[in-house]
Design a protein around this motif. Structure first.
Motif, PDB file in Angstrom:
ATOM      1  N   SER A 103      11.383  26.884  82.212  1.00 20.80           N
ATOM      2  CA  SER A 103      10.563  25.852  82.831  1.00 20.80           C
ATOM      3  C   SER A 103       9.694  25.145  81.802  1.00 20.80           C
ATOM      4  CB  SER A 103       9.671  26.460  83.913  1.00 20.80           C
ATOM      5  OG  SER A 103      10.432  27.111  84.894  1.00 20.80           O
ATOM      6  N   GLY A 104       9.406  23.880  82.046  1.00 22.12           N
ATOM      7  CA  GLY A 104       8.614  23.084  81.121  1.00 22.12           C
ATOM      8  C   GLY A 104       7.122  23.188  81.299  1.00 22.12           C
ATOM      9  N   ASN A 105       6.689  23.851  82.372  1.00 21.36           N
ATOM     10  CA  ASN A 105       5.270  24.082  82.620  1.00 21.36           C
ATOM     11  C   ASN A 105       5.060  25.566  82.849  1.00 21.36           C
ATOM     12  OD1 ASN A 105       4.240  21.093  83.185  1.00 21.36           O
ATOM     13  ND2 ASN A 105       6.171  21.383  84.293  1.00 21.36           N
ATOM     14  N   ALA A 106       3.913  26.076  82.422  1.00 25.09           N
ATOM     15  CA  ALA A 106       3.655  27.503  82.590  1.00 25.09           C
ATOM     16  C   ALA A 106       2.169  27.764  82.750  1.00 25.09           C
ATOM     17  CB  ALA A 106       4.190  28.294  81.404  1.00 25.09           C
ATOM     18  N   LEU A 107       1.874  28.904  83.349  1.00 27.15           N
ATOM     19  CA  LEU A 107       0.515  29.373  83.564  1.00 27.15           C
ATOM     20  C   LEU A 107       0.317  30.626  82.724  1.00 27.15           C
ATOM     21  CD1 LEU A 107      -2.053  28.894  85.309  1.00 27.15           C
ATOM     22  CD2 LEU A 107      -1.010  30.378  87.037  1.00 27.15           C
ATOM     23  N   PHE A 108      -0.698  30.608  81.859  1.00 32.47           N
ATOM     24  CA  PHE A 108      -0.974  31.718  80.964  1.00 32.47           C
ATOM     25  C   PHE A 108      -2.160  32.543  81.476  1.00 32.47           C
ATOM     26  CE2 PHE A 108       1.749  29.501  78.153  1.00 32.47           C
ATOM     27  CZ  PHE A 108       2.031  30.306  77.055  1.00 32.47           C
ATOM     28  N   ALA A 109      -2.012  33.869  81.445  1.00 33.99           N
ATOM     29  CA  ALA A 109      -3.102  34.796  81.703  1.00 33.99           C
ATOM     30  C   ALA A 109      -3.169  35.737  80.515  1.00 33.99           C
ATOM     31  CB  ALA A 109      -2.854  35.580  83.003  1.00 33.99           C
ATOM     32  N   PHE A 148      -5.030  29.418  81.616  1.00 37.74           N
ATOM     33  CA  PHE A 148      -4.863  27.973  81.444  1.00 37.74           C
ATOM     34  C   PHE A 148      -3.408  27.614  81.726  1.00 37.74           C
ATOM     35  CE2 PHE A 148      -4.152  30.132  77.456  1.00 37.74           C
ATOM     36  CZ  PHE A 148      -3.006  29.554  76.941  1.00 37.74           C
ATOM     37  N   ASN A 149      -3.140  26.324  81.881  1.00 35.66           N
ATOM     38  CA  ASN A 149      -1.771  25.867  82.078  1.00 35.66           C
ATOM     39  C   ASN A 149      -1.386  24.895  80.971  1.00 35.66           C
ATOM     40  OD1 ASN A 149      -3.509  23.874  83.110  1.00 35.66           O
ATOM     41  ND2 ASN A 149      -2.034  23.186  84.623  1.00 35.66           N
ATOM     42  N   VAL A 150      -0.073  24.835  80.685  1.00 38.49           N
ATOM     43  CA  VAL A 150       0.431  24.029  79.573  1.00 38.49           C
ATOM     44  C   VAL A 150       1.735  23.343  79.964  1.00 38.49           C
ATOM     45  CG1 VAL A 150      -0.601  25.469  77.767  1.00 38.49           C
ATOM     46  CG2 VAL A 150       1.715  25.971  78.565  1.00 38.49           C
ATOM     47  N   VAL A 151       2.066  22.312  79.178  1.00 40.39           N
ATOM     48  CA  VAL A 151       3.372  21.669  79.283  1.00 40.39           C
ATOM     49  C   VAL A 151       4.080  21.837  77.940  1.00 40.39           C
ATOM     50  CG1 VAL A 151       2.408  19.406  78.641  1.00 40.39           C
ATOM     51  CG2 VAL A 151       4.616  19.531  79.826  1.00 40.39           C
ATOM     52  N   ASP A 152       5.349  22.198  77.971  1.00 44.29           N
ATOM     53  CA  ASP A 152       6.158  22.398  76.777  1.00 44.29           C
ATOM     54  C   ASP A 152       6.587  21.038  76.239  1.00 44.29           C
ATOM     55  OD1 ASP A 152       8.505  22.860  75.073  1.00 44.29           O
ATOM     56  OD2 ASP A 152       8.459  24.923  75.833  1.00 44.29           O
ATOM     57  N   LYS A 153       6.295  20.774  74.961  1.00 38.43           N
ATOM     58  CA  LYS A 153       6.593  19.453  74.389  1.00 38.43           C
ATOM     59  C   LYS A 153       8.082  19.117  74.445  1.00 38.43           C
ATOM     60  CE  LYS A 153       7.023  20.964  69.524  1.00 38.43           C
ATOM     61  NZ  LYS A 153       6.472  20.808  68.157  1.00 38.43           N
ATOM     62  N   ASP A 154       8.937  20.137  74.360  1.00 35.64           N
ATOM     63  CA  ASP A 154      10.377  19.891  74.347  1.00 35.64           C
ATOM     64  C   ASP A 154      10.946  19.611  75.736  1.00 35.64           C
ATOM     65  OD1 ASP A 154      10.436  20.222  71.623  1.00 35.64           O
ATOM     66  OD2 ASP A 154      11.048  22.339  71.709  1.00 35.64           O
ATOM     67  N   CYS A 174      -9.230  27.081  81.842  1.00 38.64           N
ATOM     68  CA  CYS A 174      -9.048  25.714  81.350  1.00 38.64           C
ATOM     69  C   CYS A 174      -7.933  25.097  82.189  1.00 38.64           C
ATOM     70  CB  CYS A 174      -8.716  25.713  79.861  1.00 38.64           C
ATOM     71  SG  CYS A 174      -8.761  24.077  79.103  1.00 38.64           S
ATOM     72  N   PHE A 175      -8.319  24.362  83.217  1.00 39.27           N
ATOM     73  CA  PHE A 175      -7.371  23.835  84.195  1.00 39.27           C
ATOM     74  C   PHE A 175      -6.831  22.461  83.795  1.00 39.27           C
ATOM     75  CE2 PHE A 175      -9.866  26.841  86.757  1.00 39.27           C
ATOM     76  CZ  PHE A 175      -8.884  27.473  87.503  1.00 39.27           C
ATOM     77  N   LEU A 176      -5.853  22.007  84.561  1.00 38.52           N
ATOM     78  CA  LEU A 176      -5.342  20.636  84.494  1.00 38.52           C
ATOM     79  C   LEU A 176      -4.797  20.276  83.108  1.00 38.52           C
ATOM     80  CD1 LEU A 176      -8.081  18.784  86.598  1.00 38.52           C
ATOM     81  CD2 LEU A 176      -6.026  19.983  87.385  1.00 38.52           C
ATOM     82  N   TYR A 177      -4.177  21.244  82.463  1.00 36.53           N
ATOM     83  CA  TYR A 177      -3.559  21.030  81.141  1.00 36.53           C
ATOM     84  C   TYR A 177      -4.564  20.638  80.064  1.00 36.53           C
ATOM     85  CZ  TYR A 177       0.722  20.888  83.953  1.00 36.53           C
ATOM     86  OH  TYR A 177       1.745  21.183  84.820  1.00 36.53           O
ATOM     87  N   SER A 178      -5.843  20.906  80.311  1.00 36.11           N
ATOM     88  CA  SER A 178      -6.873  20.435  79.388  1.00 36.11           C
ATOM     89  C   SER A 178      -6.853  21.145  78.047  1.00 36.11           C
ATOM     90  CB  SER A 178      -8.260  20.581  80.035  1.00 36.11           C
ATOM     91  OG  SER A 178      -8.372  19.729  81.156  1.00 36.11           O
ATOM     92  N   ILE A 179      -6.157  22.279  77.950  1.00 33.53           N
ATOM     93  CA  ILE A 179      -6.021  22.948  76.662  1.00 33.53           C
ATOM     94  C   ILE A 179      -5.378  22.014  75.646  1.00 33.53           C
ATOM     95  CG2 ILE A 179      -3.743  23.946  77.157  1.00 33.53           C
ATOM     96  CD1 ILE A 179      -6.586  25.811  75.384  1.00 33.53           C
ATOM     97  N   HIS A 180      -4.589  21.050  76.116  1.00 35.41           N
ATOM     98  CA  HIS A 180      -3.928  20.099  75.228  1.00 35.41           C
ATOM     99  C   HIS A 180      -4.901  19.111  74.584  1.00 35.41           C
ATOM    100  CE1 HIS A 180       0.300  21.164  75.993  1.00 35.41           C
ATOM    101  NE2 HIS A 180      -0.066  21.388  77.242  1.00 35.41           N
ATOM    102  N   TYR A 181      -6.136  19.041  75.064  1.00 36.21           N
ATOM    103  CA  TYR A 181      -7.106  18.131  74.455  1.00 36.21           C
ATOM    104  C   TYR A 181      -7.527  18.588  73.064  1.00 36.21           C
ATOM    105  CZ  TYR A 181      -7.711  15.122  78.488  1.00 36.21           C
ATOM    106  OH  TYR A 181      -7.492  14.206  79.489  1.00 36.21           O
ATOM    107  N   SER A 182      -7.131  19.771  72.653  1.00 33.63           N
ATOM    108  CA  SER A 182      -7.330  20.184  71.266  1.00 33.63           C
ATOM    109  C   SER A 182      -6.579  19.210  70.363  1.00 33.63           C
ATOM    110  CB  SER A 182      -6.805  21.609  71.050  1.00 33.63           C
ATOM    111  OG  SER A 182      -7.422  22.522  71.937  1.00 33.63           O
ATOM    112  N   VAL A 210      -2.516  17.716  71.761  1.00 30.76           N
ATOM    113  CA  VAL A 210      -1.680  18.578  70.935  1.00 30.76           C
ATOM    114  C   VAL A 210      -0.357  18.846  71.646  1.00 30.76           C
ATOM    115  CG1 VAL A 210      -2.639  20.739  71.846  1.00 30.76           C
ATOM    116  CG2 VAL A 210      -1.622  20.694  69.564  1.00 30.76           C
ATOM    117  N   ALA A 211       0.717  18.820  70.874  1.00 27.39           N
ATOM    118  CA  ALA A 211       2.052  19.126  71.387  1.00 27.39           C
ATOM    119  C   ALA A 211       2.463  20.506  70.898  1.00 27.39           C
ATOM    120  CB  ALA A 211       3.054  18.080  70.909  1.00 27.39           C
ATOM    121  N   VAL A 212       2.951  21.319  71.818  1.00 24.16           N
ATOM    122  CA  VAL A 212       3.291  22.699  71.481  1.00 24.16           C
ATOM    123  C   VAL A 212       4.350  23.181  72.462  1.00 24.16           C
ATOM    124  CG1 VAL A 212       1.500  23.701  72.975  1.00 24.16           C
ATOM    125  CG2 VAL A 212       2.246  24.953  70.946  1.00 24.16           C
TER     126      VAL A 212
END
Length: 247
Positions: free
Chosen positions: A237-243, A139-145, A106-114, A203-205
């Motif tokens: 860091s405010g962005n991360a890549l999850f495996a 997938f990749n994410v951005v930290d809301k904080d 799930c690329f381009l921070y699209s996991i946040h579309y939940s 979604v913010a997480v």
């Protein structure tokens, strides 16, 4: 405009809007992670696949690749780009596939579309069910904080005699489980200028919160958001890549 109006109505401009994205580097990085942590299988599903550029690279790497998205115009373009792949109109928060796969991306921070934490949990549960033994979810994410509401990405491009300017940026009010992605497109020709503005609810997480949500389902590895190097996340860091490997 509706929540998905820009993506639906202007899907023909999506690839132009994303022209600066290095899809090959992103796909190659996830392939490396899959080789390191995954089950060595070659079946792949891309969530929120858009017009299919990542699917194209995974097919070229030898995967049996497929994709899903909630926007049919995007999928129509994806099917033209990747005639070998199967694309389906589905919501990633509640999807079904006929056979389990070895890798889900799930690329381009699209996991946040939940749409909210509960929908995010539904997505994670759906992914877990869709993966084969020791299958991997990346997938990749951005930290809301860590979101800076004043920070926007901007780029321009020429296409069919028109000049396009694209803006995008995150916005978080500072509390709750909702953030947004603000997008705009400006199209200028010799005679006139058109502008489209859109704001996508997301979604913010926090990264630490997401790790806890994933723990019941996966062995979770978190890396710096760097597609050139595989480096453990520094917990700051405010962005991360999850495996995430299915357990």
């Amino acid at each position: 405009m509706s929540a998905n109006a820009l993506y639906t109505d202007l899907s023909g401009y999506y690839d132009l809007m994303c022209v600066d994205i290095d899809y090959q580097a992103q796909s190659h990085c996830i392939r490396r992670l899959h080789q390191l942590f995954g089950n060595k299988g070659n079946t792949h599903l891309d969530l929120a696949c858009g017009t299919g550029p990542h699917v194209r690279h995974f097919i070229d790497y030898g995967y049996q690749s497929s994709g899903l998205d909630i926007n049919q115009p995007m999928l129509d373009i994806a099917a033209t780009r990747c005639p070998e792949a199967q694309f389906t109109l589905q919501n990633m928060s509640d999807f079904n596939i006929t056979s389990q796969v070895d890798l889900i991306t799930c690329f381009l921070y699209s996991i946040h579309y939940s749409d909210g934490i509960e929908k995010l949990k539904d997505c994670i549960a759906s992914v877990h069910s869709a993966l084969s033994d020791q299958g991997m979810f990346c997938f990749n994410v951005v930290d809301k904080d860590k979101i800076n509401n004043d920070l926007f990405v901007r780029h321009s491009a020429q296409h069919d005699g028109s000049h396009f300017t694209f803006h995008s940026g995150w916005h978080y009010c500072g509390h709750g489980e909702k953030q947004s992605l603000k997008l705009s497109i400006e199209k200028s020709t010799a005679d006139e200028t058109h502008r489209w503005h859109d704001e996508h609810p997301m979604v913010a997480v926090t990264i630490k919160q997401l790790k806890e949500i994933l723990k019941p389902y996966f062995e979770v590895h978190v890396f710096e958001h760097d597609y050139e190097k595989i480096i453990p996340w520094d917990n700051n860091s405010g962005n991360a890549l999850f495996a995430c490997v299915k357990i």
